[in-house]
Design a protein around this motif. Structure first.
Motif, PDB file in Angstrom:
ATOM      1  N   ALA A  45      22.426  -2.596  11.642  1.00 39.61           N
ATOM      2  CA  ALA A  45      21.274  -1.719  11.890  1.00 39.61           C
ATOM      3  C   ALA A  45      20.606  -1.415  10.558  1.00 39.61           C
ATOM      4  O   ALA A  45      21.266  -1.366   9.508  1.00 39.61           O
ATOM      5  CB  ALA A  45      21.706  -0.428  12.580  1.00 39.61           C
ATOM      6  N   VAL A  46      19.299  -1.201  10.609  1.00 38.47           N
ATOM      7  CA  VAL A  46      18.517  -0.906   9.412  1.00 38.47           C
ATOM      8  C   VAL A  46      17.633   0.305   9.691  1.00 38.47           C
ATOM      9  O   VAL A  46      16.973   0.363  10.733  1.00 38.47           O
ATOM     10  CB  VAL A  46      17.632  -2.100   8.991  1.00 38.47           C
ATOM     11  CG1 VAL A  46      16.776  -1.739   7.775  1.00 38.47           C
ATOM     12  CG2 VAL A  46      18.482  -3.331   8.705  1.00 38.47           C
ATOM     13  N   LEU A  47      17.633   1.253   8.770  1.00 37.19           N
ATOM     14  CA  LEU A  47      16.702   2.382   8.841  1.00 37.19           C
ATOM     15  C   LEU A  47      15.685   2.236   7.718  1.00 37.19           C
ATOM     16  O   LEU A  47      16.056   2.181   6.537  1.00 37.19           O
ATOM     17  CB  LEU A  47      17.431   3.713   8.707  1.00 37.19           C
ATOM     18  CG  LEU A  47      16.522   4.946   8.548  1.00 37.19           C
ATOM     19  CD1 LEU A  47      15.623   5.134   9.773  1.00 37.19           C
ATOM     20  CD2 LEU A  47      17.342   6.199   8.277  1.00 37.19           C
ATOM     21  N   VAL A  48      14.406   2.174   8.086  1.00 35.83           N
ATOM     22  CA  VAL A  48      13.329   2.102   7.094  1.00 35.83           C
ATOM     23  C   VAL A  48      12.826   3.521   6.858  1.00 35.83           C
ATOM     24  O   VAL A  48      12.283   4.163   7.767  1.00 35.83           O
ATOM     25  CB  VAL A  48      12.193   1.195   7.584  1.00 35.83           C
ATOM     26  CG1 VAL A  48      11.095   1.118   6.532  1.00 35.83           C
ATOM     27  CG2 VAL A  48      12.717  -0.195   7.910  1.00 35.83           C
ATOM     28  N   ALA A  49      13.030   4.015   5.641  1.00 31.20           N
ATOM     29  CA  ALA A  49      12.631   5.383   5.298  1.00 31.20           C
ATOM     30  C   ALA A  49      11.958   5.392   3.931  1.00 31.20           C
ATOM     31  O   ALA A  49      12.249   6.223   3.073  1.00 31.20           O
ATOM     32  CB  ALA A  49      13.853   6.304   5.308  1.00 31.20           C
ATOM     33  N   THR A  50      11.056   4.427   3.735  1.00 31.57           N
ATOM     34  CA  THR A  50      10.416   4.254   2.429  1.00 31.57           C
ATOM     35  C   THR A  50       9.267   5.222   2.191  1.00 31.57           C
ATOM     36  O   THR A  50       8.697   5.241   1.102  1.00 31.57           O
ATOM     37  CB  THR A  50       9.905   2.811   2.278  1.00 31.57           C
ATOM     38  OG1 THR A  50       9.262   2.400   3.493  1.00 31.57           O
ATOM     39  CG2 THR A  50      11.051   1.868   1.990  1.00 31.57           C
ATOM     40  N   GLY A  51       8.913   6.028   3.189  1.00 28.56           N
ATOM     41  CA  GLY A  51       7.952   7.090   2.976  1.00 28.56           C
ATOM     42  C   GLY A  51       6.547   6.612   2.657  1.00 28.56           C
ATOM     43  O   GLY A  51       6.104   5.556   3.124  1.00 28.56           O
ATOM     44  N   VAL A  52       5.880   7.393   1.829  1.00 29.95           N
ATOM     45  CA  VAL A  52       4.482   7.123   1.497  1.00 29.95           C
ATOM     46  C   VAL A  52       4.305   7.175  -0.015  1.00 29.95           C
ATOM     47  O   VAL A  52       5.159   7.665  -0.743  1.00 29.95           O
ATOM     48  CB  VAL A  52       3.544   8.159   2.169  1.00 29.95           C
ATOM     49  CG1 VAL A  52       3.603   8.047   3.683  1.00 29.95           C
ATOM     50  CG2 VAL A  52       3.900   9.583   1.734  1.00 29.95           C
ATOM     51  N   GLN A  53       3.178   6.672  -0.465  1.00 25.32           N
ATOM     52  CA  GLN A  53       2.829   6.738  -1.882  1.00 25.32           C
ATOM     53  C   GLN A  53       1.435   7.328  -2.019  1.00 25.32           C
ATOM     54  O   GLN A  53       0.602   7.218  -1.120  1.00 25.32           O
ATOM     55  CB  GLN A  53       2.876   5.350  -2.515  1.00 25.32           C
ATOM     56  CG  GLN A  53       1.928   4.353  -1.872  1.00 25.32           C
ATOM     57  CD  GLN A  53       2.145   2.942  -2.381  1.00 25.32           C
ATOM     58  OE1 GLN A  53       2.909   2.718  -3.312  1.00 25.32           O
ATOM     59  NE2 GLN A  53       1.466   1.981  -1.769  1.00 25.32           N
ATOM     60  N   TYR A  54       1.201   7.989  -3.159  1.00 24.94           N
ATOM     61  CA  TYR A  54      -0.110   8.592  -3.379  1.00 24.94           C
ATOM     62  C   TYR A  54      -1.171   7.515  -3.570  1.00 24.94           C
ATOM     63  O   TYR A  54      -0.933   6.487  -4.208  1.00 24.94           O
ATOM     64  CB  TYR A  54      -0.079   9.506  -4.605  1.00 24.94           C
ATOM     65  CG  TYR A  54       0.741  10.752  -4.389  1.00 24.94           C
ATOM     66  CD1 TYR A  54       0.341  11.711  -3.468  1.00 24.94           C
ATOM     67  CD2 TYR A  54       1.928  10.960  -5.089  1.00 24.94           C
ATOM     68  CE1 TYR A  54       1.095  12.852  -3.253  1.00 24.94           C
ATOM     69  CE2 TYR A  54       2.682  12.104  -4.881  1.00 24.94           C
ATOM     70  CZ  TYR A  54       2.262  13.045  -3.959  1.00 24.94           C
ATOM     71  OH  TYR A  54       3.012  14.155  -3.748  1.00 24.94           O
TER      72      TYR A  54
END
Length: 567
Positions: A349-358
């Motif tokens: 399983a993979v969780l993608v939690a790379t969020g955001v960038q300004y």
């Protein structure tokens, strides 16, 4: 020649005469490391503050009584002293007798950000709740406002490079004490003399980084990614043996929560982080609306505690290792493959939690000065360099508000630049009120930055507002311009909206459902691949909600693994 001894930081306390012996006694436990000064009137407090200011003595804490002789309000004296000593933490001290009468005013002033907290003066021995609050503020002050006494990493830079700024930002966000040295310092000369380039007759390539934290290695022309790979969590290559249960990409609040719950529940858990643990939240100077922290907590401290929790349960965290792509499982029951430049990981399983960038400001002259007075995000490592300088913060969200309040402790002035008509549309009410109550901060609405520059460091900005264009002196520019998702590395099969935010659960378009059913909550269009936090379409963009989503993902992973086992 050794450096001259620095004066010990002070704790300046001002209370009524009958309370001074009690307060002095309580604060004696800090006397080894701080000069404890207790005065009994407003006049004495002003004189002591002026003496400390003139001598260059740092003041870590201002503790002012609810009532102090010589002034009608202790809160007024606290505000007056804080204008003289802006980096000191502020505590209002009240007695049990005055507590009931003072509480309404204390709560009102605290909500407006006029001081940091209020505490009851202890009336007996071992009031550890009182001292817990005091030590938290001293810890915060020691990390953000003073030169670290403990040196974890030494950075030598004779060229004022932008990469040095990035390295210091990484170390600050990881909670690793460090110090910047000039090449002329005696300690620096010894390190530089041992460099192969110098022994070969060439000039050293800056920055040079050395520390026992990185195994005694000396890095020449060091980069933030090199330091990240060596300092924490990734002294060895990414483990490519076998199949792990859960790979988490990104270590913001969502990723860290998933790491804690996943590892604590027996999942073989690996976290990949391109930069510093904590993500964008880790750059926040103070998060005041996170459940369970009434006095607030910095993003660095929150990330640090979560990191320690996750590793305690067995999660493996790799910093400076960005995920480059995901290769979805070729067939049901097969693992997904996460590719990095340090190796590939196979995961159930993979969780993608790379969020955001300004978002980038897109002005070439300012982009060239990133790390040299221009910063994306709060960049708390740069705040000490802003002392006495005019600073500008661009953005109208909570991160911008927190950055402005924090910078006001150091800068001569802080100007918030926002295109909207007011801050209330995009910023939490408590921050709007605190900004209004912080004298160094002004807000320029309907305004944008159109130009700026400087020789080796930011020197000026040009703003365009309702009254036309204006050129202003600037010592720092902090850009918090809104968020773009970090999703361009994901495969096409992972459905996203027009802005790139990842669809999950019932947010997924119906034509992508399987057998008329949507994916599980937080699951993407690829079975076994999940998304949580700011990256996810429809998320709340708050630390608490991201943490909740990360924790909730673990239950879904367990269900997915049970399905694989059944197959």
């Amino acid at each position: 020649m050794s450096e001259p001894a620095r004066p010990r930081p002070a704790l300046l306390l001002a209370v009524e005469p009958e309370q001074c012996p009690i307060v002095t006694s309580e604060f004696q436990r800090y006397a080894r490391d701080y000069e404890v000064v207790c005065v009994e009137s407003a006049e004495e407090a002003r004189a002591a503050a002026a003496r400390m200011q003139g001598a260059g003595q740092p003041v870590a804490l201002l503790g002012v009584g609810w009532q102090v002789p010589g002034i009608d309000s202790g809160l007024r004296l606290l505000a007056e002293l804080h204008r003289m000593l802006p980096t000191a933490r502020r505590i209002c001290l009240t007695t049990r007798d005055a507590y009931g009468l003072s509480l309404p005013k204390l709560r009102e002033s605290l909500a407006r950000g006029k001081f940091d907290t209020y505490l009851l003066i202890p009336q007996g021995a071992r009031d550890e709740e009182f001292h817990t609050a005091v030590t938290e503020y001293l810890s915060d002050w020691g990390w953000t406002a003073s030169t670290p006494e403990v040196e974890g990493v030494r950075i030598i830079d004779g060229a004022g490079t932008a990469e040095t700024s990035r390295i210091r930002d990484f170390l600050d966000r990881m909670g690793i004490p460090h110090r910047l040295y000039s090449p002329d310092d005696a300690a620096s000369r010894e390190v530089l003399a041992g460099l192969p380039s110098v022994q070969g007759g060439a000039a050293p390539a800056y920055p040079v980084v050395t520390s026992g934290v990185i195994g005694g290695a000396v890095l020449e022309a060091a980069t933030a990614q090199q330091v990240a790979r060596l300092v924490y969590g990734s002294p060895q290559p990414v483990d490519t043996d076998g199949i792990v249960d859960l790979v988490i990409v990104g270590s913001g609040p969502a990723g860290l929560a998933a790491a804690v719950y996943g590892a604590s529940e027996g999942l073989d858990t690996v976290v990949l982080e391109a930069e510093a643990v904590g993500g964008q939240a880790g750059t926040s100077s103070l998060i005041r609306n996170y459940l369970g922290f009434p006095r607030g907590i910095s993003g660095m401290r929150l990330a640090q505690r979560a990191r320690f929790q996750a590793t305690r349960f067995g999660a493996r965290i790799y910093t400076g290792v960005p995920a480059e792509s995901i290769e979805p499982a070729a067939a049901p029951g097969e693992p997904h493959v996460v590719h990095t430049d340090g190796g590939s990981l196979r995961a159930r399983a993979v969780l993608v939690a790379t969020g955001v960038q300004y978002r980038r400001i897109g002005i070439e002259s300012l982009e060239e000065l990133v790390g040299l007075g221009v910063y994306y995000g709060a960049a708390t490592s740069a705040t000490r360099e802003m002392e006495g300088r005019p600073v500008f913060v661009v953005g109208g969200g909570n991160s911008a508000g927190q950055a402005a309040v924090y910078l006001a402790r150091y800068a001569s002035s802080v100007t918030i630049v926002v295109r909207r008509d007011n801050l209330a549309e995009t910023m939490s009410d408590y921050l709007v009120r605190e900004i209004a109550a912080t004298p160094p901060i002004t807000v320029r609405t309907g305004t944008r930055v159109v130009d700026g520059g400087g020789e080796t460091h930011l020197e000026w900005l040009e703003l365009e507002g309702p009254d036309g264009r204006e050129r202003l002196e600037a010592g720092g520019l902090f850009l918090l311009l809104g968020a773009d998702p970090c999703s361009d590395w994901l495969p096409e099969v992972v459905a996203r909206d027009e802005r790139g935010f990842v669809y999950t659960g019932r947010e997924v378009p119906m034509d992508r459902w399987t057998s008329g059913r949507p994916p599980a909550a937080l699951e993407t269009t690829v079975p076994g691949v999940y998304a949580a936090g700011d990256l996810r379409a429809g998320s709340m963009k708050r630390v608490a909600s991201a943490s909740g989503e990360g924790a909730a993902t673990v239950a879904l992973v367990h269900a997915h693994l049970a399905t694989l086992t059944a197959r």
